[in-house]
Structure formats: C-alpha cells, structure tokens
Design an enzyme around this catalytic site. Structure first.
Site, short mmCIF file in Angstrom:
data_model
loop_
_atom_site.label_atom_id
_atom_site.label_comp_id
_atom_site.label_asym_id
_atom_site.label_seq_id
_atom_site.Cartn_x
_atom_site.Cartn_y
_atom_site.Cartn_z
N GLY A 16 -15.38 0.10 4.31
CA GLY A 16 -15.65 1.16 5.30
C GLY A 16 -15.06 2.47 4.83
N LEU A 17 -15.39 3.52 5.58
CA LEU A 17 -14.94 4.86 5.21
C LEU A 17 -13.41 4.98 5.26
CD1 LEU A 17 -17.45 6.98 7.38
CD2 LEU A 17 -17.55 6.58 4.89
N SER A 18 -12.89 6.00 4.62
CA SER A 18 -11.46 6.29 4.72
C SER A 18 -11.14 6.59 6.19
CB SER A 18 -11.14 7.50 3.85
OG SER A 18 -9.79 7.86 4.00
N GLY A 19 -10.10 5.98 6.69
CA GLY A 19 -9.71 6.21 8.09
C GLY A 19 -10.45 5.35 9.09
N ALA A 20 -11.33 4.46 8.61
CA ALA A 20 -12.09 3.61 9.53
C ALA A 20 -11.20 2.56 10.19
CB ALA A 20 -13.26 2.95 8.81
N GLY A 21 -10.13 2.15 9.48
CA GLY A 21 -9.22 1.17 10.09
C GLY A 21 -8.96 -0.07 9.24
N LYS A 22 -9.35 -0.03 7.98
CA LYS A 22 -9.22 -1.21 7.11
C LYS A 22 -7.75 -1.67 6.98
CE LYS A 22 -11.15 1.07 3.71
NZ LYS A 22 -11.36 2.34 4.45
N SER A 23 -6.86 -0.73 6.65
CA SER A 23 -5.46 -1.12 6.43
C SER A 23 -4.80 -1.59 7.72
CB SER A 23 -4.65 0.06 5.87
OG SER A 23 -5.28 0.59 4.76
N SER A 90 -14.74 0.57 -1.17
CA SER A 90 -15.80 -0.17 -1.89
C SER A 90 -17.19 0.23 -1.41
CB SER A 90 -15.59 -1.69 -1.78
OG SER A 90 -15.25 -2.12 -0.49
P1 ADP Z 1 -8.36 2.97 6.36
O1 ADP Z 1 -7.44 1.92 5.83
O2 ADP Z 1 -9.73 2.44 6.63
O3 ADP Z 1 -8.39 4.21 5.54
P2 ADP Z 1 -6.34 3.25 8.39
O4 ADP Z 1 -6.15 1.85 8.87
O5 ADP Z 1 -5.35 3.81 7.44
O6 ADP Z 1 -7.83 3.40 7.80
O7 ADP Z 1 -6.42 4.25 9.65
C1 ADP Z 1 -7.19 3.96 10.79
C2 ADP Z 1 -6.68 4.73 11.99
O8 ADP Z 1 -7.55 4.47 13.10
C3 ADP Z 1 -5.28 4.33 12.44
O9 ADP Z 1 -4.60 5.50 12.86
C4 ADP Z 1 -5.55 3.38 13.61
O10 ADP Z 1 -4.50 3.37 14.55
C5 ADP Z 1 -6.81 3.99 14.23
N1 ADP Z 1 -7.65 3.01 14.94
C6 ADP Z 1 -8.19 3.17 16.18
N2 ADP Z 1 -8.91 2.10 16.56
C7 ADP Z 1 -8.83 1.22 15.54
C8 ADP Z 1 -9.35 -0.10 15.35
N3 ADP Z 1 -10.12 -0.74 16.25
N4 ADP Z 1 -9.06 -0.72 14.18
C9 ADP Z 1 -8.31 -0.10 13.24
N5 ADP Z 1 -7.78 1.13 13.37
C10 ADP Z 1 -8.03 1.80 14.51
#
Ligand code: ADP
Length: 207
Positions: A16-23, A90
C-alpha cells in the site's frame, strides 16, 4: 518426550501507499502472533532499505530488486516455520506475483487508503516534500502504484481503526488455516474487534 507439531510458516505481505498503515498494522499483528507462540519476523520497507537494500534507489528496476531481496529472505524464514510480516510499498503487481510464487505460503493484504488521506496524515513529512518536488519518484504522487488484483484481504484504513484492521488480518489467517482460533487470553482489542467483525458480517448476510 512429547513434541509440539511444527507450525506452518507463512508470509503476510502488506502492500500500500506510504502512510496507508502497513507498519502500524504489522506491529499489532506481530504482538498477537507472538502472544500465540509464533516466531515472528517483520521485514519493514524502511529498515530493509537501510540494510539489505542499502544503495538501491526508486527506479522500477531498483524497486523490483528490493522486493526480490525481501522475498528471498521471507522465503527462507517461511520455510523454517516463521510468521513473516512484510510491510513494504511494493508498488508493482508483477514483483508481488513473483514474491508469491517464490514464497508459496503467501497472504497478500492490500492496505488501502486514498492518496489524499495518506497525504493528510503525512506521518513522515514525505508527502509535503514530494508535492514540493523535493522527492522524485514518490509513489502515488510521481510514481505508479498498482493495486493488488486478487489479494487475500483488503483493509480500508481510512474508515477502520488500526485494531479493527489488525483484527481482520488475524481472522483471515485463522480462516486460511495458518493460525488456530484465539485462546481465552486474547488481548482486549482483539476480543472487542471480533464482536465488531461478527456484527458486520451478520449485517452483510442480511441477518
Ligand atoms: P505505512 O507503514 O503504510 O507507511 P504507517 O503505519 O507508518 O504507514 O502510518 C499509518 C498512520 O495511519 C498511523 O499514524 C496510524 O495511526 C494511522 N491509521 C489510522 N487508521 C489506521 C488503520 N486502520 N490502520 C493502520 N494505521 C492507521
């Protein structure tokens, strides 16, 4: 001496996109898997790029190489019964398909979130820089993202909380037979979200 049956390894692949919530989801799921006695290894995109893929850039070729390296390590760990969690943008479908083939026990999770929401979250301040033209080849802004064609699961993080999304992942792993159902000692967030999931699926069935 009685021996526990060996547990089947698998790779949970978050894309998924950056900031989508993967980590974020990866951490929650990892905690729960560890609580259930699994050996867990997280391969997080940012960390991989500091070590395994140091020096690689963001061209299609380098991104594919990055995914191939992650898949290689994930396949070794999976073969030895680990629960591997990959959290990496990815962006290319073909590279993920290659990873699926290489790893075999592969659970693809599309961590879906509209670009505007990811940009508004701007967890690492990268979108601001990307829109200002300071980061070339930024996925979603100036570089492509190809959504999964047939993922095992989609989580919609713009309308789910992190624990809701993580609970969906855990339940999908149970459905696929990679994980036994929750013990009584499941964490309160999982118990809470399981009620929510059951209510939602009953609603979808028209009950
Ligand atoms: P990524 O790893 O995809 O770049 P991050 O996990 O670092 O994204 O950041 C995702 C952000 O979105 C976090 O601040 C998290 O608290 C917020 N968020 C909101 N809803 C969700 C959700 N359902 N799952 C994961 N993160 C979420």
């Amino acid at each position: 001496m009685s021996q526990q049956p060996a547990q089947k390894g698998f790779t949970l692949w978050f894309t998924g996109l950056s900031g989508a919530g993967k980590s974020t989801i990866a951490q929650l799921v990892a905690q729960e898997l560890e609580a259930r006695g699994r050996r867990v290894e997280i391969l997080d995109g940012d960390e991989v790029r500091q070590h395994l893929s140091k020096g690689l850039g963001f061209s299609k070729e380098d991104r594919d190489t990055n995914v191939q390296r992650i898949a290689y390590v994930a396949s070794l760990l999976t073969r030895h019964g680990a629960a591997v969690i990959v959290a990496a943008i990815s962006p290319y479908q073909k590279a993920r398909a290659w990873a699926r083939e290489r790893i075999g026990e592969f659970v693809e999770v599309y961590v879906r979130c509209p670009l505007e929401v990811c940009a508004a979250r701007d967890v690492k301040g990268l979108y601001q820089k990307a829109y200002a033209g300071e980061i070339p080849q930024f996925t979603g802004v100036s570089d492509p993202y190809e959504p999964p064609v047939d993922p095992e699961l989609i989580v919609d993080t713009h309308r789910e909380t992190p624990t809701e999304s993580a609970a969906k992942v855990i339940h999908r792993l149970e459905q696929l037979g990679y994980l036994s159902p929750a013990p009584d000692s499941a964490p309160s967030w999982l118990e809470r979200e399981s009620h929510w999931l059951k209510a939602k699926s009953a609603h979808a069935d028209g009950h």
